[in-house]
Write a protein that holds these residues in place. Structure first.
Motif, short mmCIF file in Angstrom:
data_model
loop_
_atom_site.label_atom_id
_atom_site.label_comp_id
_atom_site.label_asym_id
_atom_site.label_seq_id
_atom_site.Cartn_x
_atom_site.Cartn_y
_atom_site.Cartn_z
N ILE A 1 0.82 -1.22 0.00
CA ILE A 1 0.00 0.00 0.00
C ILE A 1 0.85 1.27 0.00
CG2 ILE A 1 -1.70 1.33 1.31
CD1 ILE A 1 -3.04 -1.30 2.06
N PRO A 2 1.89 1.39 0.85
CA PRO A 2 2.70 2.61 0.80
C PRO A 2 3.32 2.86 -0.57
CG PRO A 2 3.14 1.43 2.83
CD PRO A 2 2.29 0.54 1.97
N GLN A 3 3.74 1.80 -1.26
CA GLN A 3 4.30 1.96 -2.60
C GLN A 3 3.23 2.41 -3.59
OE1 GLN A 3 6.22 -1.73 -3.69
NE2 GLN A 3 7.86 -1.50 -2.18
N GLN A 4 2.02 1.88 -3.43
CA GLN A 4 0.92 2.25 -4.32
C GLN A 4 0.44 3.68 -4.06
OE1 GLN A 4 -0.53 0.19 -6.89
NE2 GLN A 4 1.38 -0.86 -6.45
N MET A 5 0.82 4.26 -2.94
CA MET A 5 0.43 5.63 -2.62
C MET A 5 1.42 6.64 -3.19
SD MET A 5 -0.69 4.95 1.35
CE MET A 5 -0.90 6.66 1.79
N GLN A 6 2.51 6.14 -3.78
CA GLN A 6 3.52 7.03 -4.34
C GLN A 6 3.21 7.34 -5.80
OE1 GLN A 6 7.34 5.19 -3.75
NE2 GLN A 6 7.12 5.10 -1.51
N PRO B 1 -1.66 5.20 -7.73
CA PRO B 1 -2.73 4.19 -7.84
C PRO B 1 -3.70 4.22 -6.66
CG PRO B 1 -0.61 3.24 -8.44
CD PRO B 1 -0.32 4.60 -7.87
N ILE B 2 -3.17 4.42 -5.44
CA ILE B 2 -4.03 4.49 -4.26
C ILE B 2 -4.01 5.92 -3.73
CG2 ILE B 2 -4.35 3.76 -1.87
CD1 ILE B 2 -3.31 1.03 -2.61
N LYS B 3 -5.19 6.50 -3.66
CA LYS B 3 -5.31 7.89 -3.18
C LYS B 3 -6.18 7.91 -1.91
CE LYS B 3 -7.01 9.02 -7.22
NZ LYS B 3 -6.64 7.87 -8.05
N ALA B 4 -5.93 8.87 -1.08
CA ALA B 4 -6.75 9.12 0.12
C ALA B 4 -6.83 7.92 1.06
CB ALA B 4 -8.17 9.53 -0.30
N PHE B 5 -5.70 7.17 1.17
CA PHE B 5 -5.69 6.07 2.13
C PHE B 5 -5.29 6.63 3.49
CE2 PHE B 5 -4.03 2.49 4.51
CZ PHE B 5 -4.95 1.49 4.23
N GLY B 6 -6.29 6.91 4.28
CA GLY B 6 -6.04 7.45 5.61
C GLY B 6 -6.96 6.79 6.61
N LEU B 7 -6.42 6.42 7.78
CA LEU B 7 -7.19 5.75 8.82
C LEU B 7 -7.13 6.59 10.09
CD1 LEU B 7 -5.83 2.13 8.20
CD2 LEU B 7 -7.89 3.17 7.25
N THR C 1 -2.61 5.80 10.29
CA THR C 1 -2.30 5.16 9.01
C THR C 1 -0.90 4.54 9.00
OG1 THR C 1 -3.66 6.84 7.91
CG2 THR C 1 -2.27 5.46 6.52
N GLN C 2 0.11 5.36 9.25
CA GLN C 2 1.49 4.86 9.18
C GLN C 2 1.76 3.80 10.24
OE1 GLN C 2 3.61 5.38 6.73
NE2 GLN C 2 1.97 6.61 5.81
N GLU C 3 1.17 3.97 11.40
CA GLU C 3 1.35 2.98 12.47
C GLU C 3 0.89 1.61 12.03
OE1 GLU C 3 -0.53 1.97 16.87
OE2 GLU C 3 -0.65 4.03 16.09
N LEU C 4 -0.28 1.55 11.41
CA LEU C 4 -0.82 0.26 10.98
C LEU C 4 -0.07 -0.30 9.76
CD1 LEU C 4 -4.67 0.69 11.46
CD2 LEU C 4 -2.96 -0.20 13.03
N ASP D 1 -11.84 7.20 4.13
CA ASP D 1 -12.50 7.82 2.99
C ASP D 1 -13.41 6.82 2.28
OD1 ASP D 1 -12.61 10.09 0.88
OD2 ASP D 1 -12.03 8.32 -0.28
N ASN D 2 -14.61 7.25 1.93
CA ASN D 2 -15.59 6.35 1.32
C ASN D 2 -15.12 5.82 -0.03
OD1 ASN D 2 -18.28 5.11 1.30
ND2 ASN D 2 -18.65 6.46 -0.43
N THR D 3 -14.51 6.68 -0.85
CA THR D 3 -14.03 6.24 -2.16
C THR D 3 -12.94 5.20 -2.01
OG1 THR D 3 -14.56 8.38 -3.15
CG2 THR D 3 -13.00 6.99 -4.33
N MET D 4 -12.03 5.40 -1.07
CA MET D 4 -10.97 4.44 -0.82
C MET D 4 -11.55 3.10 -0.40
SD MET D 4 -9.36 2.92 2.04
CE MET D 4 -9.49 4.06 3.41
#
Length: 368
Positions: free
Chosen positions: A184-189, A247-253, A262-265, A332-335
């Motif tokens: 996921i972190p790579q896909q957020m780049q 590829p992955i946008k708005a991945f936030g928890l 987010t980063q912790e998990l 985020d709902n879209t995520m």
């Protein structure tokens, strides 16, 4: 002419079946694309039937393509195909000419093509279907009536059964950025080959009651503070970038206290995440399976979280279960809709890498 018409028939039939099969792998993805169009057109009240429209449209593509190849009731089929391709050409033309859509979802997420390519494809198909439409006399049934009927019934059953399966058990071919094995972190780049938008600073001034826009290079010769009143300045895109979105946008928890975890998990050795879009799927359908997952995770000291865009609405129902202690994170709902093609979907992450994902129908197969 007969040869030309039958070549056109084969090309169109195969393309329609192929297009339908690709989208049948993820009908809910097409429904989301429909909702994008509805939003732009101000018809969001149709969102509630977007999935039904998606399933019907996909099934029709497969059935119509099969009917054309089999030569079944060719006049009726050619009329339906003509109406459908005119509609598709309008959609792809609007997507391309308006510039509001990067793609129209014609081949789903597995084969992403630009709006321009989709539009050109549909124009070519329109020409081929017109050739068929005005020359149906050259197309004859391939098999006897009974065999053709059986084959069409099989195509119809398959078109709906395939979609039912993917809606319940996740897509057969996972083409989303949240597929198993992705980090996921790579896909957020941003992609390495990304080309950013080319922009230019544009000024907006009011003159004689009208707004006028210009850049530093096109400053009006009669510019004067007494006649021009500043209104705004913005970056105007003069050339759109290419592949310039991760590829992955708005991945936030976010935790219930508002803390970003987010980063912790994503750095945790192993973690279980249950993505729940909302309370649409009754809790009874997945409660038992998730209870076992939570119990197994607790034995192995694996943290478990529920991720939802409707945490406040979901919590009262969760509080009545045996896993009421599981923390509900907001996302985020879209995520979540991208990550969870079934509602809900469970993930097992290992340091941000997707080790596995399962539909609620397969919760008994989850391994930690």
């Amino acid at each position: 002419m007969k040869v030309v018409v039958n070549i056109a028939r084969i090309i169109v039939g195969i393309l329609f079946i192929f297009s339908g099969l690709v989208k049948a792998n993820d009908p809910i993805g097409l429904s989301y694309k429909m909702q994008e169009f509805f939003l732009v057109w101000g018809t969001s009240f149709l969102d509630g039937i977007s999935l039904a429209l998606s399933v019907i449209m996909i099934a029709f593509e497969i059935i119509a393509g099969a009917a054309l190849l089999l030569g079944w009731r060719i006049k009726t089929v050619s009329w339906l195909l003509l109406l459908l391709i005119v509609f598709f050409t309008f959609l792809t033309g609007y997507a391309y000419l308006s510039g509001k859509f990067k793609n129209c979802g014609c081949f789903g997420d597995c084969i992403p093509i630009t709006a321009q390519t989709s539009f050109i494809k549909d124009i070519i198909l329109l020409v081929l279907i017109l050739v068929i439409f005005f020359n149906t006399k050259y197309i004859k049934p391939v098999f006897a009536k009974g065999a053709t009927t059986i084959l069409l019934l099989l195509a119809t059953l398959f078109s709906f059964a395939a979609q039912w399966y993917t809606l319940k058990y996740l897509p057969v071919a996972d083409c989303l950025p949240f597929k198993k094995g992705n980090n996921i972190p790579q896909q957020m780049q941003m992609p390495a080959n990304a080309i950013p938008d080319s922009t230019i600073i544009t000024f907006v001034y009011e003159k004689a009651g009208k707004n006028v826009e210009f850049t530093a290079e096109t400053f009006p010769e009669d510019f004067d503070d007494s006649t021009y009143k500043f209104v705004n300045r913005y970056d105007k895109v003069i050339r759109p970038g290419v592949n310039n979105e991760p590829p992955i946008k708005a991945f936030g928890l976010t935790s219930p206290t508002g803390t970003d975890v987010t980063q912790e998990l994503l750095n945790t050795g192993k973690v279980v995440l249950l993505f729940v879009e909302g309370a649409e799927t009754p809790l009874e359908k997945w409660q038992e399976g998730f209870t076992k997952i939570v119990a197994d995770a607790q034995k192995k000291n694996v943290p478990v979280y529920i991720v939802s865009s409707a945490a406040s609405r979901l919590k009262p129902a969760i509080d009545k279960t045996s896993f009421s202690s599981v923390e509900i994170l907001s996302g985020d709902n879209t995520m979540i809709r991208t990550a969870a093609r079934t509602n809900p979907t469970v993930y097992v992450l290992e340091k941000g890498t997707i080790a596995g994902k399962w539909s609620y129908k397969n919760f008994d197969e989850v391994s930690l």
